[in-house]
Design a protein around this motif. Structure first.
Motif, PDB file in Angstrom:
ATOM      1  N   CYS A  66     -76.532 -29.553 -27.040  1.00  0.00           N
ATOM      2  CA  CYS A  66     -76.396 -27.962 -27.678  1.00  0.00           C
ATOM      3  C   CYS A  66     -74.671 -27.736 -28.343  1.00  0.00           C
ATOM      4  N   ASP A  67     -74.880 -27.779 -29.068  1.00  0.00           N
ATOM      5  CA  ASP A  67     -73.968 -26.735 -30.002  1.00  0.00           C
ATOM      6  C   ASP A  67     -73.943 -25.553 -30.208  1.00  0.00           C
ATOM      7  N   ALA A  68     -72.783 -24.484 -30.763  1.00  0.00           N
ATOM      8  CA  ALA A  68     -72.853 -23.039 -30.959  1.00  0.00           C
ATOM      9  C   ALA A  68     -72.095 -22.854 -31.427  1.00  0.00           C
ATOM     10  N   ASN A  69     -72.808 -21.713 -32.116  1.00  0.00           N
ATOM     11  CA  ASN A  69     -71.769 -21.143 -33.893  1.00  0.00           C
ATOM     12  C   ASN A  69     -71.617 -19.980 -32.566  1.00  0.00           C
ATOM     13  N   ILE A  70     -70.422 -19.632 -33.189  1.00  0.00           N
ATOM     14  CA  ILE A  70     -69.867 -18.698 -32.200  1.00  0.00           C
ATOM     15  C   ILE A  70     -68.771 -17.977 -32.895  1.00  0.00           C
ATOM     16  N   SER A  71     -69.290 -15.963 -33.509  1.00  0.00           N
ATOM     17  CA  SER A  71     -68.388 -15.622 -33.768  1.00  0.00           C
ATOM     18  C   SER A  71     -67.879 -13.823 -32.745  1.00  0.00           C
ATOM     19  N   VAL A  72     -67.077 -13.414 -33.321  1.00  0.00           N
ATOM     20  CA  VAL A  72     -66.783 -11.750 -32.547  1.00  0.00           C
ATOM     21  C   VAL A  72     -66.925 -10.659 -33.335  1.00  0.00           C
ATOM     22  N   ARG A  73     -66.989  -9.668 -33.264  1.00  0.00           N
ATOM     23  CA  ARG A  73     -67.025  -8.585 -34.476  1.00  0.00           C
ATOM     24  C   ARG A  73     -66.473  -7.235 -33.061  1.00  0.00           C
ATOM     25  N   PRO A  74     -66.332  -6.377 -33.691  1.00  0.00           N
ATOM     26  CA  PRO A  74     -65.732  -4.626 -33.063  1.00  0.00           C
ATOM     27  C   PRO A  74     -67.193  -4.743 -32.742  1.00  0.00           C
ATOM     28  N   LYS A  75     -67.319  -4.224 -31.797  1.00  0.00           N
ATOM     29  CA  LYS A  75     -68.757  -3.131 -31.898  1.00  0.00           C
ATOM     30  C   LYS A  75     -69.768  -2.158 -32.498  1.00  0.00           C
ATOM     31  N   GLY A  76     -70.726  -2.580 -32.804  1.00  0.00           N
ATOM     32  CA  GLY A  76     -71.106  -1.519 -33.873  1.00  0.00           C
ATOM     33  C   GLY A  76     -71.087  -2.155 -35.771  1.00  0.00           C
ATOM     34  N   VAL A  77     -70.236  -2.443 -35.552  1.00  0.00           N
ATOM     35  CA  VAL A  77     -70.308  -3.072 -37.072  1.00  0.00           C
ATOM     36  C   VAL A  77     -71.450  -4.319 -37.105  1.00  0.00           C
ATOM     37  N   ASP A  78     -72.403  -4.323 -38.454  1.00  0.00           N
ATOM     38  CA  ASP A  78     -72.948  -4.630 -38.639  1.00  0.00           C
ATOM     39  C   ASP A  78     -72.728  -5.767 -39.231  1.00  0.00           C
ATOM     40  N   THR A  79     -71.677  -6.617 -39.967  1.00  0.00           N
ATOM     41  CA  THR A  79     -71.374  -7.943 -40.413  1.00  0.00           C
ATOM     42  C   THR A  79     -70.453  -8.793 -39.819  1.00  0.00           C
ATOM     43  N   LEU A  80     -71.154 -10.480 -39.487  1.00  0.00           N
ATOM     44  CA  LEU A  80     -70.536 -11.096 -39.097  1.00  0.00           C
ATOM     45  C   LEU A  80     -69.305 -11.723 -38.802  1.00  0.00           C
ATOM     46  N   GLY A  81     -68.453 -11.994 -37.825  1.00  0.00           N
ATOM     47  CA  GLY A  81     -67.114 -12.322 -38.063  1.00  0.00           C
ATOM     48  C   GLY A  81     -66.898 -13.886 -38.440  1.00  0.00           C
ATOM     49  N   VAL A  82     -65.750 -14.131 -38.329  1.00  0.00           N
ATOM     50  CA  VAL A  82     -65.462 -15.747 -38.811  1.00  0.00           C
ATOM     51  C   VAL A  82     -66.476 -16.936 -37.877  1.00  0.00           C
ATOM     52  N   LYS A  83     -66.571 -17.600 -37.457  1.00  0.00           N
ATOM     53  CA  LYS A  83     -67.642 -18.001 -36.834  1.00  0.00           C
ATOM     54  C   LYS A  83     -66.875 -19.257 -36.422  1.00  0.00           C
ATOM     55  N   VAL A  84     -67.047 -19.993 -35.264  1.00  0.00           N
ATOM     56  CA  VAL A  84     -66.466 -21.251 -34.697  1.00  0.00           C
ATOM     57  C   VAL A  84     -67.533 -21.956 -34.571  1.00  0.00           C
ATOM     58  N   GLU A  85     -67.701 -23.543 -34.563  1.00  0.00           N
ATOM     59  CA  GLU A  85     -68.714 -24.344 -34.100  1.00  0.00           C
ATOM     60  C   GLU A  85     -68.300 -24.797 -32.761  1.00  0.00           C
ATOM     61  N   LEU A  86     -68.759 -24.894 -31.938  1.00  0.00           N
ATOM     62  CA  LEU A  86     -67.895 -25.481 -30.321  1.00  0.00           C
ATOM     63  C   LEU A  86     -69.343 -26.642 -30.261  1.00  0.00           C
ATOM     64  N   LYS A  87     -68.604 -27.766 -29.387  1.00  0.00           N
ATOM     65  CA  LYS A  87     -69.292 -28.921 -29.623  1.00  0.00           C
ATOM     66  C   LYS A  87     -69.487 -29.769 -27.911  1.00  0.00           C
ATOM     67  N   ASN A  88     -70.002 -30.705 -27.706  1.00  0.00           N
ATOM     68  CA  ASN A  88     -69.262 -30.824 -26.906  1.00  0.00           C
ATOM     69  C   ASN A  88     -70.266 -30.203 -25.564  1.00  0.00           C
ATOM     70  N   LEU A  89     -70.993 -29.290 -25.828  1.00  0.00           N
ATOM     71  CA  LEU A  89     -71.637 -28.154 -24.407  1.00  0.00           C
ATOM     72  C   LEU A  89     -72.770 -29.130 -23.985  1.00  0.00           C
ATOM     73  N   ASN A  90     -72.020 -30.146 -22.695  1.00  0.00           N
ATOM     74  CA  ASN A  90     -73.205 -30.868 -22.448  1.00  0.00           C
ATOM     75  C   ASN A  90     -74.008 -31.538 -21.414  1.00  0.00           C
ATOM     76  N   SER A  91     -73.740 -29.580 -20.829  1.00  0.00           N
ATOM     77  CA  SER A  91     -74.872 -29.392 -19.532  1.00  0.00           C
ATOM     78  C   SER A  91     -74.701 -28.294 -19.901  1.00  0.00           C
ATOM     79  N   ILE A  92     -75.871 -27.467 -19.379  1.00  0.00           N
ATOM     80  CA  ILE A  92     -76.651 -26.320 -18.991  1.00  0.00           C
ATOM     81  C   ILE A  92     -75.595 -25.433 -18.635  1.00  0.00           C
ATOM     82  N   SER A  93     -74.417 -25.249 -17.597  1.00  0.00           N
ATOM     83  CA  SER A  93     -73.696 -24.633 -17.463  1.00  0.00           C
ATOM     84  C   SER A  93     -72.787 -24.556 -17.681  1.00  0.00           C
ATOM     85  N   GLY A  94     -72.316 -26.227 -18.716  1.00  0.00           N
ATOM     86  CA  GLY A  94     -71.206 -26.474 -19.923  1.00  0.00           C
ATOM     87  C   GLY A  94     -71.147 -25.017 -20.761  1.00  0.00           C
ATOM     88  N   VAL A  95     -72.486 -24.985 -20.869  1.00  0.00           N
ATOM     89  CA  VAL A  95     -72.563 -24.474 -22.554  1.00  0.00           C
ATOM     90  C   VAL A  95     -72.030 -22.457 -22.593  1.00  0.00           C
TER      91      VAL A  95
END
Lengths: 483, 95
Positions: free
Chosen positions: A198-227
Motif C-alpha cells: 500500500c502507498d498513500a497520497n496524503i494532503s491536508v486543508r483547512p476544514k470547509g475548503v474544497d481544493t486539495l492541499g499539496v500531496k505527499v506520497e507515503l511508501k513502505n506501509l507494509n502492515s495494516i497497522s503500519g498504514v
C-alpha cells in the motif's frame, strides 16, 4: 484553525495464479532465489508475452465484487524506466484503458465499543488495472542483490479516490479490501509476503475548503497497522508544518514502522517520465456479456452483505457476526450446520466460543478440524431434544473435537444421556432430601433458593445427566408432600 | 512545420547513454528529422478513426494458467556480471 486530511490509497494486490502473467514460468513465494524465471521473465531478445487467462478472470471478479464497470475493451502498455528490479527495463501495465473503471468499497469504522457496530461508509475507486510485478531487491552492506522470482507475477493496482480522512479510515479500507480479495479467492493478501502493498497520497486543508492541499506520497506501509500509524503521523506532520508557518512540499516519504517516523526519500534528479506506449507484443482484451455472466455466477457473497443477512434472517448479535463473517470458511461452516439443525444462535455460539477456542488451543485452522458442521448440528439437536444438558454438551464437544466421532455415538458410549426417568430420579431426589434436612427446613421456611442446593446435589449424584427441569419438578412435588 | 526543439541531454539521460558533444549535435539533428517525418501524420484528418495499437483484428490471445519449469538458476544467472547467493549483484540502490 481546524484541518482536514484527504487520503487516497494505491493498493497493489498479487493475483494468486500457478504461472506468471505473461509466461508459463511458475509463480510463487519463498523459493530459492532466481529459480522462477524463464526467457520471457528475463526479457530475452525474441521472446513474446502471452496472457494468463486466469489472471484476467480474477481481476474481472475483483472488479465485479468492488462494483467496477468492466471495460468492454482494454489494452496493454509499456511503462519505461531503468531500475534493477525490472529485467526488461519496462513493465507491462495498463495506462489509459484499464480493465476496471470506478467502483466502491464499503468500510466499517470502529464502533463506540467492541460489541457495537461502527459507522459504514463507501469509499470510491478510480480504477483497477493489471500489470506484472517486478523483482525483489535485497539491500546489503555495499551493494544490492536482485531476485527475479517475483518478476512477472500478476499484480493488480487498485486506486481509490481521495475519499478518506484519517488513518483509521485507511485501516478500515484495507481490512475490507483484504477480506473481499481473500474471500473471492483472488489473493491471499499476506502483507509479509508482499502480496498486498500500500502507498498513500496524503494532503491536508483547512476544514470547509474544497481544493486539495499539496500531496505527499507515503511508501513502505507494509502492515495494516503500519498504514494507520504512518498516515496519522504524516497528517500530524503536515498540520504542524502549516501551523508553524511552513509549507508542505510535494515529495515522497518512506514510513519506518520501527522508528515510528517517516523520512524523506532521496528525490530523483528527474521527474518520472515513463513514456507509456501501447505494447506491440500484446493484443487487446475484449470482455463480452457471456464472460461477465459466467464470472458473476462464481462470486461469493460480500462480507457485509452476509453480515446483514445474519442480522435479518438469523437475528444474530453483532459480536458473533463479526467473528463469523470475516472468515469465509467459518461462515460457510456455520451455514452448513444451520442448514442441518435450524438453530442459528446455538450453532453460532458453539463456533464463536468453543470451536474457535479449541482451534486456537490446538494451533490448527478450521480446514483441518475433525469436527465438521454435522457434528455441531447433531450436538445442538441433542440439547434441543433434551437428550443431554448444556454442561454435558460441552464435554461431548471436546470429545468430538478430539476424535471427530459423532455426538450420538459419544453420548451413547459414555452413558451421558440425560435422565428423564422420573422413577429413577424420584429415588435420587428423596435420598438427597433425606440427607439434607437443613435445606429442606430452609425451603419450607420460604427460602426458595434452598431448592437450588438440593438440585445441585441431585445433578452431582447423577453426574450431570439428570434433566434439570424434571429434577426441579420432582423436588418441588416431593418437598410439598412433606408436612 | 516548426521542428520541435529536442533536449538531447534529457533524452540521453532517459535512455541511460552518455553522448559526446559531437554526438549530441549529430543525434539532435537526426531525431529532429524523425520528428519532422512523424509530424506529417498530423496533416491527416483522423477525427473519425478509433485509436488502435495494432493493424490486425486479433483479441484475447491467451493461455491457460498451467506452469512449466523455466530456467535452471545457473542459466538464469549466466548473463549476470556478478552473482552472490544466487542473486544478481548490482550497485547499491537506495530509495
Amino acid at each position: 484553525m481546524e484541518y482536514e486530511a484527504v487520503i487516497g490509497l494505491e493498493v497493489h494486490v498479487q493475483i494468486k495464479t500457478e504461472s506468471k502473467m505473461f509466461t508459463r514460468a511458475p509463480a510463487g513465494y519463498g523459493h530459492e532465489p532466481n529459480t522462477l524465471t524463464d526467457p520471457v521473465v528475463l526479457g530475452m531478445p525474441g521472446t513474446l508475452p502471452v496472457m494468463n487467462k486466469r489472471a484476467i478472470d480474477q481481476i474481472i471478479k475483483a472488479g465485479l465484487m468492488l462494483g467496477c464497470d468492466i471495460a468492454p475493451v482494454c489494452k496493454w502498455d509499456r511503462k519505461n524506466y531503468f531500475y534493477p528490479d525490472s529485467p526488461k527495463n519496462y513493465q507491462i501495465s495498463q495506462y489509459d484503458r484499464p480493465i476496471c473503471i470506478g467502483g466502491q468499497l464499503e468500510i466499517e469504522l470502529p464502533g463506540p465499543s467492541r460489541n457495537v457496530m461502527g459507522e459504514h461508509k463507501f469509499i470510491h475507486l478510480t480504477r483497477i488495472h493489471l500489470e506484472e510485478d517486478v523483482g525483489k531487491l535485497n539491500h546489503v552492506e555495499n551493494d544490492s542483490l536482485v531476485d527475479y522470482n517475483r518478476a512477472g507475477t500478476p499484480l493488480m493496482e487498485i486506486v481509490s479516490e481521495p475519499d478518506m480522512h484519517s488513518g483509521e479510515e485507511a485501516y478500515a479500507y484495507l481490512t475490507a479490501l483484504r477480506q473481499i480479495m481473500v474471500q473471492g479467492g483472488i489473493s491471499d493478501c499476506d502483507m509479509e509476503k508482499g502480496q498486498l502493498r500500500c502507498d498513500a497520497n496524503i494532503s491536508v486543508r483547512p476544514k470547509g475548503v474544497d481544493t486539495l492541499g499539496v500531496k505527499v506520497e507515503l511508501k513502505n506501509l507494509n502492515s495494516i497497522s503500519g498504514v494507520r500509524n504512518g498516515i496519522d503521523y504524516e497528517i500530524k506532520r503536515q498540520i504542524k508544518t502549516i501551523q508553524s508557518g511552513g509549507q508542505v512540499v510535494q515529495e515522497t516519504r518512506r514510513w519506518d514502522a520501527e522508528a515510528g517516523a517517516a523520512t524523506l526519500m532521496r528525490t530523483k534528479e528527474m521527474a518520472h517520465d515513463y513514456r507509456y506506449f501501447p505494447d506491440p507484443d500484446l493484443m487487446p482484451v475484449r470482455v463480452d456479456q457471456d464472460w461477465l455472466q459466467n464470472l458473476r455466477a462464481t462470486l461469493p457473497e460480500l462480507p457485509f452483505e452476509r453480515q446483514r443477512r445474519y442480522f435479518d434472517s438469523f437475528d444474530l448479535p453483532y459480536t458473533v457476526t463479526s467473528v463469523l463473517v470475516p472468515d469465509r470458511r467459518l461462515a460457510e461452516f456455520f451455514e452448513e450446520a444451520v442448514d442441518e439443525c435450524g438453530e442459528p444462535k446455538a450453532v453460532a455460539n458453539w463456533i464463536a466460543n468453543d470451536l474457535l477456542r479449541e482451534l486456537s488451543a490446538g494451533g490448527i485452522g478450521i480446514e483441518d478440524s475433525k469436527l465438521r458442521p454435522a457434528h455441531i448440528a447433531g450436538l445442538v439437536k441433542l440439547v434441543k431434544d433434551g437428550a443431554i444438558s448444556n454442561n454435558i454438551a460441552k464435554e461431548v464437544f471436546i470429545a468430538m473435537f478430539e476424535s471427530g466421532r459423532r455426538p450420538e455415538e459419544i453420548v451413547e458410549e459414555k452413558g451421558l444421556k440425560q435422565s428423564s426417568d422420573t422413577g429413577e430420579l424420584a429415588g435420587i431426589c428423596n435420598e438427597v432430601i433425606g440427607a439434607n434436612p437443613k435445606s429442606v427446613e430452609d425451603y419450607k421456611a420460604g427460602k426458595q433458593n434452598a431448592i437450588n442446593f438440593l438440585k445441585g446435589q441431585v445433578m452431582k449424584a447423577t453426574k450431570g445427566k439428570a434433566n434439570p427441569h424434571i429434577v426441579d419438578q420432582i423436588l418441588r412435588e416431593e418437598l410439598d408432600k412433606l408436612a | 512545420m516548426a521542428q520541435e526543439t529536442i533536449d538531447i541531454d534529457y533524452v540521453a539521460n532517459l535512455a541511460r547513454i552518455a553522448l559526446t558533444d559531437e554526438e549530441k549535435e549529430r543525434f539532435s539533428g537526426q531525431l529532429g528529422q524523425v520528428l519532422d517525418y512523424i509530424e506529417k501524420l498530423n496533416t491527416l484528418d483522423v477525427s473519425g478513426v478509433e485509436p488502435t495499437a495494432h493493424a490486425f483484428p486479433l483479441e484475447n490471445v491467451w493461455r491457460a494458467d498451467e506452469p512449466e519449469p523455466g530456467f535452471p538458476v545457473e542459466t538464469a544467472l549466466k548473463n549476470a556480471p556478478a552473482v552472490r547467493d544466487n542473486m544478481v549483484v548490482v550497485p547499491k540502490v537506495v530509495e
